[in-house]
Design a protein around this motif. Structure first.
Motif, PDB file in Angstrom:
ATOM      1  N   ASP A  46      13.149  60.538  19.184  1.00  0.00           N
ATOM      2  CA  ASP A  46      13.856  59.284  18.935  1.00  0.00           C
ATOM      3  C   ASP A  46      15.334  59.507  19.247  1.00  0.00           C
ATOM      4  OD1 ASP A  46      15.246  57.091  17.869  1.00  0.00           O
ATOM      5  OD2 ASP A  46      13.716  56.771  16.343  1.00  0.00           O
ATOM      6  N   GLU A  47      15.791  58.947  20.347  1.00  0.00           N
ATOM      7  CA  GLU A  47      17.176  59.142  20.771  1.00  0.00           C
ATOM      8  C   GLU A  47      18.170  58.511  19.805  1.00  0.00           C
ATOM      9  OE1 GLU A  47      17.321  57.687  24.784  1.00  0.00           O
ATOM     10  OE2 GLU A  47      15.970  59.256  25.492  1.00  0.00           O
ATOM     11  N   THR A  48      17.731  57.519  19.041  1.00  0.00           N
ATOM     12  CA  THR A  48      18.612  56.841  18.104  1.00  0.00           C
ATOM     13  C   THR A  48      19.068  57.769  16.990  1.00  0.00           C
ATOM     14  OG1 THR A  48      17.445  54.781  18.539  1.00  0.00           O
ATOM     15  CG2 THR A  48      18.846  54.827  16.601  1.00  0.00           C
ATOM     16  N   ASP A  49      18.117  58.487  16.390  1.00  0.00           N
ATOM     17  CA  ASP A  49      18.476  59.380  15.289  1.00  0.00           C
ATOM     18  C   ASP A  49      18.418  60.861  15.665  1.00  0.00           C
ATOM     19  OD1 ASP A  49      15.755  59.974  15.283  1.00  0.00           O
ATOM     20  OD2 ASP A  49      15.347  58.984  13.385  1.00  0.00           O
ATOM     21  N   GLY A  50      18.012  61.149  16.923  1.00  0.00           N
ATOM     22  CA  GLY A  50      17.972  62.523  17.392  1.00  0.00           C
ATOM     23  C   GLY A  50      16.890  63.368  16.744  1.00  0.00           C
ATOM     24  N   MET A  51      15.865  62.727  16.200  1.00  0.00           N
ATOM     25  CA  MET A  51      14.808  63.444  15.484  1.00  0.00           C
ATOM     26  C   MET A  51      13.531  63.527  16.324  1.00  0.00           C
ATOM     27  SD  MET A  51      16.184  64.257  12.570  1.00  0.00           S
ATOM     28  CE  MET A  51      14.808  64.652  11.543  1.00  0.00           C
ATOM     29  N   LEU A  52      12.732  64.547  16.032  1.00  0.00           N
ATOM     30  CA  LEU A  52      11.416  64.718  16.647  1.00  0.00           C
ATOM     31  C   LEU A  52      10.355  64.285  15.648  1.00  0.00           C
ATOM     32  CD1 LEU A  52      11.987  68.223  18.225  1.00  0.00           C
ATOM     33  CD2 LEU A  52      11.947  66.026  19.413  1.00  0.00           C
ATOM     34  N   TYR A  53       9.321  63.582  16.148  1.00  0.00           N
ATOM     35  CA  TYR A  53       8.268  63.065  15.286  1.00  0.00           C
ATOM     36  C   TYR A  53       6.903  63.383  15.874  1.00  0.00           C
ATOM     37  CZ  TYR A  53      12.011  60.329  13.202  1.00  0.00           C
ATOM     38  OH  TYR A  53      13.167  59.955  12.576  1.00  0.00           O
ATOM     39  N   PRO A  54       5.905  63.555  15.007  1.00  0.00           N
ATOM     40  CA  PRO A  54       4.545  63.760  15.520  1.00  0.00           C
ATOM     41  C   PRO A  54       4.032  62.482  16.179  1.00  0.00           C
ATOM     42  CG  PRO A  54       4.540  63.596  13.123  1.00  0.00           C
ATOM     43  CD  PRO A  54       5.969  63.567  13.560  1.00  0.00           C
ATOM     44  N   ILE A  55       3.085  62.662  17.057  1.00  0.00           N
ATOM     45  CA  ILE A  55       2.447  61.520  17.703  1.00  0.00           C
ATOM     46  C   ILE A  55       1.554  60.850  16.669  1.00  0.00           C
ATOM     47  CG2 ILE A  55       0.805  60.876  19.509  1.00  0.00           C
ATOM     48  CD1 ILE A  55       2.181  63.061  21.199  1.00  0.00           C
ATOM     49  N   GLU A  56       1.615  59.516  16.610  1.00  0.00           N
ATOM     50  CA  GLU A  56       1.046  58.775  15.490  1.00  0.00           C
ATOM     51  C   GLU A  56      -0.433  58.444  15.597  1.00  0.00           C
ATOM     52  OE1 GLU A  56       3.727  55.491  15.505  1.00  0.00           O
ATOM     53  OE2 GLU A  56       5.298  56.609  14.478  1.00  0.00           O
ATOM     54  N   THR A  57      -0.915  58.157  16.804  1.00  0.00           N
ATOM     55  CA  THR A  57      -2.306  57.707  16.926  1.00  0.00           C
ATOM     56  C   THR A  57      -3.034  58.484  18.018  1.00  0.00           C
ATOM     57  OG1 THR A  57      -1.824  56.020  18.592  1.00  0.00           O
ATOM     58  CG2 THR A  57      -1.643  55.344  16.269  1.00  0.00           C
ATOM     59  N   GLU A  58      -4.345  58.405  17.979  1.00  0.00           N
ATOM     60  CA  GLU A  58      -5.153  59.058  19.010  1.00  0.00           C
ATOM     61  C   GLU A  58      -4.889  58.429  20.378  1.00  0.00           C
ATOM     62  OE1 GLU A  58      -9.843  59.671  19.911  1.00  0.00           O
ATOM     63  OE2 GLU A  58      -9.196  59.939  17.842  1.00  0.00           O
ATOM     64  N   GLU A  59      -4.719  57.117  20.419  1.00  0.00           N
ATOM     65  CA  GLU A  59      -4.432  56.424  21.681  1.00  0.00           C
ATOM     66  C   GLU A  59      -3.099  56.897  22.268  1.00  0.00           C
ATOM     67  OE1 GLU A  59      -3.656  51.928  23.435  1.00  0.00           O
ATOM     68  OE2 GLU A  59      -4.308  52.152  21.364  1.00  0.00           O
ATOM     69  N   GLU A  60      -2.089  57.031  21.418  1.00  0.00           N
ATOM     70  CA  GLU A  60      -0.793  57.525  21.872  1.00  0.00           C
ATOM     71  C   GLU A  60      -0.933  58.955  22.405  1.00  0.00           C
ATOM     72  OE1 GLU A  60       3.776  57.944  20.212  1.00  0.00           O
ATOM     73  OE2 GLU A  60       2.150  57.811  18.755  1.00  0.00           O
TER      74      GLU A  60
END
Length: 89
Positions: free
Chosen positions: A58-72
């Protein structure tokens, strides 16, 4: 967090164990309005077969996040495979 670049090393913490591990950014790519990183453990960067991890950036907050769904996850893997095929040609 500043803008990330391919080849850069990022350190991630395992939420369960608290263990920190360094990863090299292999690819940065966008799918629709999201940015994803393909990460390889630093100790594996020169091996023929490596463990690959994907995270959303997320470029807005500079954080890394796990992928949320199987489709993603499927979309990210398909895009990665396309990038790899193009790179290997």
């Amino acid at each position: 967090m500043e803008e990330l670049e391919v080849g850069e090393i990022v350190t991630l913490s395992d939420d369960e164990t608290g263990e920190e591990k360094d990863f090299q950014i292999m690819y940065i790519f966008d799918i629709e309005d999201r940015t994803y990183l393909c990460l390889v453990p630093e100790e594996q960067e020169n091996e023929a077969e490596v463990e690959v991890h994907f995270l959303r950036y997320d470029e807005t907050d500079g954080m890394l996040y796990p992928i949320e769904t199987e489709e993603e996850q499927e979309n990210v893997i398909a895009t990665f495979e396309t990038l790899e095929a193009e790179f290997n040609e």
